[in-house]
Design a protein around this motif. Sequence first.
Motif, PDB file in Angstrom:
ATOM      1  N   GLY A  65       4.934  10.787   0.832  1.00 58.43           N
ATOM      2  CA  GLY A  65       4.062   9.667   1.158  1.00 58.43           C
ATOM      3  C   GLY A  65       4.846   8.546   1.815  1.00 58.43           C
ATOM      4  O   GLY A  65       6.022   8.708   2.154  1.00 58.43           O
ATOM      5  N   TYR A  66       4.166   7.426   1.971  1.00 60.51           N
ATOM      6  CA  TYR A  66       4.777   6.258   2.604  1.00 60.51           C
ATOM      7  C   TYR A  66       4.416   5.023   1.795  1.00 60.51           C
ATOM      8  O   TYR A  66       3.329   4.919   1.232  1.00 60.51           O
ATOM      9  CB  TYR A  66       4.292   6.115   4.052  1.00 60.51           C
ATOM     10  CG  TYR A  66       4.636   7.338   4.864  1.00 60.51           C
ATOM     11  CD1 TYR A  66       5.923   7.541   5.333  1.00 60.51           C
ATOM     12  CD2 TYR A  66       3.685   8.317   5.098  1.00 60.51           C
ATOM     13  CE1 TYR A  66       6.253   8.691   6.037  1.00 60.51           C
ATOM     14  CE2 TYR A  66       4.005   9.467   5.809  1.00 60.51           C
ATOM     15  CZ  TYR A  66       5.289   9.640   6.268  1.00 60.51           C
ATOM     16  OH  TYR A  66       5.612  10.777   6.949  1.00 60.51           O
ATOM     17  N   TYR A  67       5.350   4.096   1.774  1.00 63.03           N
ATOM     18  CA  TYR A  67       5.217   2.861   1.004  1.00 63.03           C
ATOM     19  C   TYR A  67       5.388   1.715   1.982  1.00 63.03           C
ATOM     20  O   TYR A  67       6.370   1.673   2.736  1.00 63.03           O
ATOM     21  CB  TYR A  67       6.317   2.839  -0.064  1.00 63.03           C
ATOM     22  CG  TYR A  67       6.315   1.642  -0.967  1.00 63.03           C
ATOM     23  CD1 TYR A  67       5.410   1.536  -2.007  1.00 63.03           C
ATOM     24  CD2 TYR A  67       7.241   0.619  -0.789  1.00 63.03           C
ATOM     25  CE1 TYR A  67       5.421   0.439  -2.860  1.00 63.03           C
ATOM     26  CE2 TYR A  67       7.264  -0.476  -1.635  1.00 63.03           C
ATOM     27  CZ  TYR A  67       6.347  -0.562  -2.659  1.00 63.03           C
ATOM     28  OH  TYR A  67       6.369  -1.644  -3.496  1.00 63.03           O
ATOM     29  N   THR A  91       9.580   7.460  13.663  1.00 64.19           N
ATOM     30  CA  THR A  91      10.662   6.949  12.816  1.00 64.19           C
ATOM     31  C   THR A  91      10.475   7.413  11.376  1.00 64.19           C
ATOM     32  O   THR A  91      11.427   7.881  10.737  1.00 64.19           O
ATOM     33  CB  THR A  91      10.704   5.410  12.890  1.00 64.19           C
ATOM     34  OG1 THR A  91      10.866   5.017  14.258  1.00 64.19           O
ATOM     35  CG2 THR A  91      11.836   4.845  12.048  1.00 64.19           C
ATOM     36  N   LEU A  92       9.259   7.303  10.868  1.00 60.43           N
ATOM     37  CA  LEU A  92       8.999   7.711   9.486  1.00 60.43           C
ATOM     38  C   LEU A  92       9.193   9.209   9.285  1.00 60.43           C
ATOM     39  O   LEU A  92       9.735   9.637   8.265  1.00 60.43           O
ATOM     40  CB  LEU A  92       7.581   7.298   9.080  1.00 60.43           C
ATOM     41  CG  LEU A  92       7.357   5.794   8.939  1.00 60.43           C
ATOM     42  CD1 LEU A  92       5.873   5.488   8.795  1.00 60.43           C
ATOM     43  CD2 LEU A  92       8.157   5.239   7.769  1.00 60.43           C
ATOM     44  N   GLN A  93       8.776   9.999  10.252  1.00 57.16           N
ATOM     45  CA  GLN A  93       8.936  11.446  10.123  1.00 57.16           C
ATOM     46  C   GLN A  93      10.396  11.866  10.209  1.00 57.16           C
ATOM     47  O   GLN A  93      10.753  12.950   9.751  1.00 57.16           O
ATOM     48  CB  GLN A  93       8.053  12.159  11.134  1.00 57.16           C
ATOM     49  CG  GLN A  93       6.590  12.029  10.738  1.00 57.16           C
ATOM     50  CD  GLN A  93       5.620  12.592  11.759  1.00 57.16           C
ATOM     51  OE1 GLN A  93       5.974  12.890  12.885  1.00 57.16           O
ATOM     52  NE2 GLN A  93       4.366  12.723  11.357  1.00 57.16           N
ATOM     53  N   SER A 142       0.847  -1.192   0.000  1.00 62.87           N
ATOM     54  CA  SER A 142       0.000   0.000   0.000  1.00 62.87           C
ATOM     55  C   SER A 142       0.876   1.234   0.000  1.00 62.87           C
ATOM     56  O   SER A 142       2.044   1.188   0.374  1.00 62.87           O
ATOM     57  CB  SER A 142      -0.959   0.016   1.199  1.00 62.87           C
ATOM     58  OG  SER A 142      -0.242   0.087   2.409  1.00 62.87           O
ATOM     59  N   LYS A 143       0.267   2.321  -0.449  1.00 64.29           N
ATOM     60  CA  LYS A 143       0.918   3.632  -0.427  1.00 64.29           C
ATOM     61  C   LYS A 143      -0.054   4.600   0.219  1.00 64.29           C
ATOM     62  O   LYS A 143      -1.273   4.467   0.078  1.00 64.29           O
ATOM     63  CB  LYS A 143       1.237   4.117  -1.844  1.00 64.29           C
ATOM     64  CG  LYS A 143       2.269   3.288  -2.572  1.00 64.29           C
ATOM     65  CD  LYS A 143       2.500   3.846  -3.966  1.00 64.29           C
ATOM     66  CE  LYS A 143       3.452   2.982  -4.756  1.00 64.29           C
ATOM     67  NZ  LYS A 143       3.681   3.536  -6.104  1.00 64.29           N
ATOM     68  N   SER A 152       8.509   7.905   1.259  1.00 61.68           N
ATOM     69  CA  SER A 152       8.812   8.236  -0.135  1.00 61.68           C
ATOM     70  C   SER A 152       9.171   9.717  -0.168  1.00 61.68           C
ATOM     71  O   SER A 152       8.420  10.553   0.342  1.00 61.68           O
ATOM     72  CB  SER A 152       7.591   7.986  -1.027  1.00 61.68           C
ATOM     73  OG  SER A 152       7.248   6.626  -1.011  1.00 61.68           O
ATOM     74  N   LEU A 153      10.326  10.022  -0.755  1.00 59.07           N
ATOM     75  CA  LEU A 153      10.832  11.388  -0.770  1.00 59.07           C
ATOM     76  C   LEU A 153      10.861  11.945  -2.183  1.00 59.07           C
ATOM     77  O   LEU A 153      11.104  11.215  -3.146  1.00 59.07           O
ATOM     78  CB  LEU A 153      12.245  11.431  -0.179  1.00 59.07           C
ATOM     79  CG  LEU A 153      12.430  10.791   1.197  1.00 59.07           C
ATOM     80  CD1 LEU A 153      13.908  10.818   1.592  1.00 59.07           C
ATOM     81  CD2 LEU A 153      11.585  11.475   2.241  1.00 59.07           C
ATOM     82  N   ASP A 154      10.633  13.248  -2.292  1.00 63.21           N
ATOM     83  CA  ASP A 154      10.787  13.888  -3.597  1.00 63.21           C
ATOM     84  C   ASP A 154      12.257  14.257  -3.794  1.00 63.21           C
ATOM     85  O   ASP A 154      13.102  13.955  -2.948  1.00 63.21           O
ATOM     86  CB  ASP A 154       9.838  15.087  -3.744  1.00 63.21           C
ATOM     87  CG  ASP A 154      10.160  16.248  -2.809  1.00 63.21           C
ATOM     88  OD1 ASP A 154      11.264  16.279  -2.203  1.00 63.21           O
ATOM     89  OD2 ASP A 154       9.307  17.145  -2.688  1.00 63.21           O
ATOM     90  N   ARG A 155      12.564  14.930  -4.881  1.00 60.30           N
ATOM     91  CA  ARG A 155      13.964  15.280  -5.194  1.00 60.30           C
ATOM     92  C   ARG A 155      14.600  16.207  -4.173  1.00 60.30           C
ATOM     93  O   ARG A 155      15.818  16.268  -4.045  1.00 60.30           O
ATOM     94  CB  ARG A 155      14.039  15.914  -6.580  1.00 60.30           C
ATOM     95  CG  ARG A 155      13.753  14.935  -7.675  1.00 60.30           C
ATOM     96  CD  ARG A 155      13.772  15.618  -9.015  1.00 60.30           C
ATOM     97  NE  ARG A 155      13.307  14.684 -10.028  1.00 60.30           N
ATOM     98  CZ  ARG A 155      13.840  14.587 -11.214  1.00 60.30           C
ATOM     99  NH1 ARG A 155      14.827  15.372 -11.563  1.00 60.30           N
ATOM    100  NH2 ARG A 155      13.364  13.721 -12.076  1.00 60.30           N
ATOM    101  N   ARG A 156      13.771  16.957  -3.463  1.00 54.69           N
ATOM    102  CA  ARG A 156      14.295  17.875  -2.442  1.00 54.69           C
ATOM    103  C   ARG A 156      14.428  17.197  -1.078  1.00 54.69           C
ATOM    104  O   ARG A 156      14.832  17.823  -0.110  1.00 54.69           O
ATOM    105  CB  ARG A 156      13.364  19.084  -2.313  1.00 54.69           C
ATOM    106  CG  ARG A 156      13.291  19.944  -3.559  1.00 54.69           C
ATOM    107  CD  ARG A 156      12.407  21.164  -3.353  1.00 54.69           C
ATOM    108  NE  ARG A 156      11.192  20.875  -2.625  1.00 54.69           N
ATOM    109  CZ  ARG A 156       9.981  20.705  -3.162  1.00 54.69           C
ATOM    110  NH1 ARG A 156       9.823  20.807  -4.456  1.00 54.69           N
ATOM    111  NH2 ARG A 156       8.938  20.438  -2.413  1.00 54.69           N
TER     112      ARG A 156
END
Length: 173
Positions: A111-113, A72-74, A22-23, A102-106
Amino acid sequence: MSPRPDPTQQERMLAEDDFIVSKTDPKGIITYGNRIFIAISGYSEEELLGSPHNILRHPDMPRTVFKLLWDTLQARQEINAYVKNLAKDGSFYWVFANITPSLDRRGEVIGYYSVRRKPRPEAVKTVAALYRTMLDAERKAGDGQAGMKASLAILNRTLEEKGMGYDEFVLGL
């Protein structure tokens, strides 16, 4: 969305080769679920997409575990955890989850995977007992910070007694 079901003692089991994927968006709203996720949860795809992932939160899960997950995720780190989920019909299913931001280029979280698989029965037995003790501490200390602190103390004491950190403990079960 229908109201949360009352939990039953009926367990659903993943097959050995099943993977739940899930995402979510950064707030934990489900944006994708694979067919196995949809099937085992008992919800339709339409019911899941756009719903908070905690729709699956089983009341047997200590709040402290989810605080640890989110903290942890944050911090932009992945985490592994054993989770007891609540299906739409009130049945439950255990998973061994790996969740990554999930991270963008910056480097911003977009989101989370999560990939979940069938946990080993011995691991579930160990974790279920620990979670019961943690949940009892949360309930005795009351809602809010006192309950979380009491529950976290039990987790930390368990890790200290075993002489290992959280990741080593979870991955070693």
